[in-house]
Write an enzyme that holds these catalytic residues in place. Structure first.
Site, PDB file in Angstrom:
ATOM      1  N   THR A 136      -1.662  61.036 101.788  1.00 53.23           N
ATOM      2  CA  THR A 136      -1.690  59.629 101.466  1.00 53.23           C
ATOM      3  C   THR A 136      -0.498  59.022 101.571  1.00 53.23           C
ATOM      4  O   THR A 136       0.604  59.695 101.166  1.00 53.23           O
ATOM      5  CB  THR A 136      -2.698  59.243 100.501  1.00 53.23           C
ATOM      6  OG1 THR A 136      -2.673  57.876 100.306  1.00 53.23           O
ATOM      7  CG2 THR A 136      -2.203  59.808  99.084  1.00 53.23           C
ATOM      8  N   ARG A 137      -0.360  57.933 101.955  1.00 50.98           N
ATOM      9  CA  ARG A 137       0.817  56.977 101.811  1.00 50.98           C
ATOM     10  C   ARG A 137       0.528  55.883 101.218  1.00 50.98           C
ATOM     11  O   ARG A 137       1.298  54.751 100.877  1.00 50.98           O
ATOM     12  CB  ARG A 137       1.547  56.675 103.373  1.00 50.98           C
ATOM     13  CG  ARG A 137       0.703  56.291 104.125  1.00 50.98           C
ATOM     14  CD  ARG A 137       1.229  55.763 105.371  1.00 50.98           C
ATOM     15  NE  ARG A 137       1.631  54.338 105.528  1.00 50.98           N
ATOM     16  CZ  ARG A 137       0.444  53.722 106.042  1.00 50.98           C
ATOM     17  NH1 ARG A 137      -0.464  54.110 106.837  1.00 50.98           N
ATOM     18  NH2 ARG A 137       0.620  52.262 106.132  1.00 50.98           N
ATOM     19  N   HIS A 143      -7.428  54.372  94.976  1.00 51.23           N
ATOM     20  CA  HIS A 143      -8.188  53.476  94.399  1.00 51.23           C
ATOM     21  C   HIS A 143      -9.630  54.403  94.218  1.00 51.23           C
ATOM     22  O   HIS A 143      -9.488  55.679  94.678  1.00 51.23           O
ATOM     23  CB  HIS A 143      -8.479  52.211  95.182  1.00 51.23           C
ATOM     24  CG  HIS A 143      -7.313  51.235  95.224  1.00 51.23           C
ATOM     25  ND1 HIS A 143      -6.532  50.828  94.003  1.00 51.23           N
ATOM     26  CD2 HIS A 143      -6.541  50.999  96.269  1.00 51.23           C
ATOM     27  CE1 HIS A 143      -5.487  50.201  94.459  1.00 51.23           C
ATOM     28  NE2 HIS A 143      -5.435  50.279  95.898  1.00 51.23           N
ATOM     29  N   HIS A 163     -10.834  56.617  97.294  1.00 47.14           N
ATOM     30  CA  HIS A 163      -9.992  57.695  97.618  1.00 47.14           C
ATOM     31  C   HIS A 163     -10.443  58.909  96.685  1.00 47.14           C
ATOM     32  O   HIS A 163     -10.566  59.917  97.096  1.00 47.14           O
ATOM     33  CB  HIS A 163      -8.559  57.481  97.567  1.00 47.14           C
ATOM     34  CG  HIS A 163      -8.023  56.384  98.171  1.00 47.14           C
ATOM     35  ND1 HIS A 163      -7.606  55.139  97.709  1.00 47.14           N
ATOM     36  CD2 HIS A 163      -7.703  56.351  99.768  1.00 47.14           C
ATOM     37  CE1 HIS A 163      -7.394  54.495  98.738  1.00 47.14           C
ATOM     38  NE2 HIS A 163      -7.287  55.025  99.750  1.00 47.14           N
ATOM     39  N   ARG A 202     -10.341  58.486 108.398  1.00 39.56           N
ATOM     40  CA  ARG A 202     -10.299  57.303 109.511  1.00 39.56           C
ATOM     41  C   ARG A 202      -9.106  56.972 109.668  1.00 39.56           C
ATOM     42  O   ARG A 202      -8.118  56.962 108.632  1.00 39.56           O
ATOM     43  CB  ARG A 202     -11.500  56.513 109.049  1.00 39.56           C
ATOM     44  CG  ARG A 202     -11.499  55.267 110.019  1.00 39.56           C
ATOM     45  CD  ARG A 202     -12.176  54.036 109.687  1.00 39.56           C
ATOM     46  NE  ARG A 202     -12.515  52.969 110.606  1.00 39.56           N
ATOM     47  CZ  ARG A 202     -11.585  52.256 111.078  1.00 39.56           C
ATOM     48  NH1 ARG A 202     -10.236  52.225 110.474  1.00 39.56           N
ATOM     49  NH2 ARG A 202     -11.800  51.255 112.020  1.00 39.56           N
TER      50      ARG A 202
END
Ligand code: PPS
Length: 574
Positions: free
Chosen positions: A197-198, A202, A205, A291
């Site tokens: 992740t970047r 929340h 996730h 996605r």
């Protein structure tokens, strides 16, 4: 010399020299031509040296580069999707030759590695952009780097590590591929699913990663990128504080957090394959691809660069070759009636209510200090982000007055300052033209070069003040549009606001006032290069506000500024 180790995770090529060899190279390197690595190159070399980029042994040479660009493979046929190249200036390229050894240093001059120069060439960046990113559109950050920001010459060759790049932040959360493999082995984690992740995490996730770990019957590695991400992303310091809160939501001993010093290229499908290889090198067995993985956002026509599930498909296509299992994920949405998250393809939105907050909407809510619902974010995470992104009325900004001498800039600026102090709650610094010339630019005159330098200094100070939440009121003549634009960029790139106010009082009026008697002196030729008389003033084309003090009092003009600030949300009068 490279060291091969092979626990689960496949062959790991670590490229550090043994201690005595490194010490010898340190001594010899004083004689080598020396290249200062950019932030992006530092990220690349760290992952080259620690094996994160295995099987690479250095920066690509033309045979590998060409095949990577065209076919996503190294010259020997190994799958490798991203050109890892060392771009240097013409000047540096002119000083080195093939067969030579060069020193690669960090910005402080520490010798990170030495490199055998095997090839020096001028690549076709457009071809690289189209081959790797399928576009020449510079709205794509990876393409923008290639066409606008990078250096023109590539140097390829093997690298040999001397010193590990130093990080003073979050040392306890940084692990090399070897260290992670050892940690997994020690904890008995035979199956590990990695989450890339970047963004701050929340609830959606966390739900996604929970499900992925369950589905793969695996432990979870949250491995956020902290090297370079998409311009405009939340800074990694704030994100890591958020991840540390999120980590507590997982059952103890099931989940690990480790930071990845990767410089992302935002390359969508190819980048996803690259990420999967990197995770495999870090000892992971599974990799979540969601996605629009590593998506670069919209192109200059406002359309997506890649299809939302292109990345998933490409990684899936190569999963056996990579040796990692893809855990594909649809977007997670909150289903109101169930009061839980579900993948969007498992929801019938004719029967159930789907709740979603987009990234843009989230940022708007943060900016305006609006509530973030509990179903969306963890309160601790939201609180952390609010510290970084305070609502507009607590954000810093620069008020930049520009206009002729005697136009009323300083008078209005002082009146605005008094009104801001009266309203309270703001720390205000005045950078008036005369004041700056006394304290900051006392050695400067009024040539174009000196005026530019003077304004750049004001811009630097204003950006520092506004970056830290303060208000900087600047009131120089600032006669040149390009320099004013530079100042705007300096301030805005810190996230602070920039409000340009053109005090457009006509020359005749300023000259008639002639409070300091300077116009008379300029007309008499006693003062040279006087703005408006024998020196240019380029009027702003699109200032946020234009004022003319011919027929209005300083108080009225200041009131206009205050109303403008209120409208923009920077102050709250009611
Ligand atoms: S600049 O162009 O933005 O760097 O100028 P600034 O720092 O605002 O300084 C302008 C003040 O310096 C006095 N002064 C001159 N102004 C313009 N041209 C020349 N040659 C010049 N020589 C001295 C003048 O008092 C300006 O003050 P203000 O407050 O604008 O009247």
């Amino acid at each position: 010399m490279s060291h091969l180790i092979e626990p689960h995770g496949g062959t790991l090529k670590e490229l550090y020299l043994a201690e005595d060899e490194a010490a010898a190279e340190k001594r010899r390197a004083t004689e080598y031509p020396s290249w200062d690595l950019s932030q992006r190159q530092l990220c690349d070399i760290e992952l080259l040296l620690n094996g994160g980029f295995s099987p690479l042994e250095g920066f690509l040479t033309p045979a590998d580069y060409d095949r990577v660009v065209d076919e996503m493979r190294l010259a020997d046929g190994t799958l490798w999707p991203m050109p890892i190249t060392l771009d240097v200036t013409e000047a540096f390229a002119g000083d080195i030759s093939e067969g030579q050894r060069i020193a690669l240093r960090d910005p402080e001059g520490v010798l990170i590695a030495v490199m055998d120069v095997e090839a020096i060439w001028r690549p076709d960046f457009r071809r690289e952009a189209v081959g790797v990113f399928s576009t020449e559109d510079t709205a794509h950050a990876g393409v923008d780097y290639l066409l606008n920001r990078g250096n023109p010459v590539y140097v390829g060759g093997r690298v040999h590590g001397v010193t590990e790049p130093v990080h003073y932040d979050f040392g306890h959360l940084r692990s090399t591929p070897r260290q992670l493999r050892e940690r997994f082995a020690k904890s008995g984690w035979r199956r590990v699913v990695a989450f890339q992740t970047r963004n701050p995490m929340h609830r959606a996730h966390v739900e996604l990663t929970f499900r992925a770990a369950k589905q793969a019957e695996a432990n979870l590695l949250i491995q956020p990128v902290v090297g370079m991400t998409k311009p405009g992303d939340v800074d990694h310091y704030s994100r890591v504080r958020c991840y540390e809160h999120v980590l507590k939501k997982y059952p103890e001993q099931t989940t690990a957090l480790s930071l990845l010093p990767l410089a992302m290229r935002m390359g969508g499908p190819r980048e996803a394959v690259w990420h999967a290889i990197i995770r495999k090198n870090h000892g992971c067995t599974h990799f979540i691809v969601g996605r629009d993985h590593a998506g670069p956002g919209k192109n200059s026509q406002g359309e997506e660069f890649y299809g939302p599930y292109d990345a998933q498909h490409l990684v899936e296509e190569h999963r056996d070759e990579i040796g990692i299992t893809v855990v594909p994920f649809q977007m997670m949405v909150y289903v109101k009636e169930r009061a839980e998250y579900a993948p969007i393809d498992e929801v019938d939105d004719t029967k159930e209510t789907v709740l979603q907050i987009s990234g843009t909407e989230f940022r708007r809510r943060m900016r305006e200090g609006l509530d973030i619902p509990d179903w969306f974010g963890y309160p601790e995470v939201v609180e952390e982000l609010r510290k970084t992104y305070p609502p507009k009325h607590l954000q810093g900004f620069a008020l930049f007055f520009t206009g002729l001498s005697g136009s009323g800039k300083s008078t209005i600026a002082n009146a605005v300052m008094a009104k801001l102090m009266e309203i309270g709650g703001r720390r205000v610094t005045m950078l008036d033209g005369d004041l700056v010339r006394k304290h900051l630019s006392s050695e400067l005159g009024f040539s174009k070069e000196h005026r530019d330098l003077n304004i750049q200094r004001i811009g630097f100070v204003a950006s520092e003040i506004s970056k830290n939440g303060g208000v900087a009121i600047c009131a120089p003549i600032a006669p040149y549009a390009a320099t004013r634009r530079q100042v705007r960029e300096m301030v805005e790139e810190t996230g602070a606001g920039f409000i340009e106010i053109h005090v457009a009082t006509p020359l005749e009026v300023c000259e008639a006032r002639d409070r300091k008697g300077l116009y008379a002196k300029a007309r008499a030729g006693v003062i040279k290069n006087f703005t408006g008389i024998d020196d240019p003033y380029e009027a702003p084309e699109a200032p946020e506000l234009t004022l003319d003090t011919t027929d209005c009092t300083p108080d009225e003009a200041a009131q206009e500024v205050i109303l403008k600030l209120e409208k923009a949300g920077y102050i709250s009068l009611r």
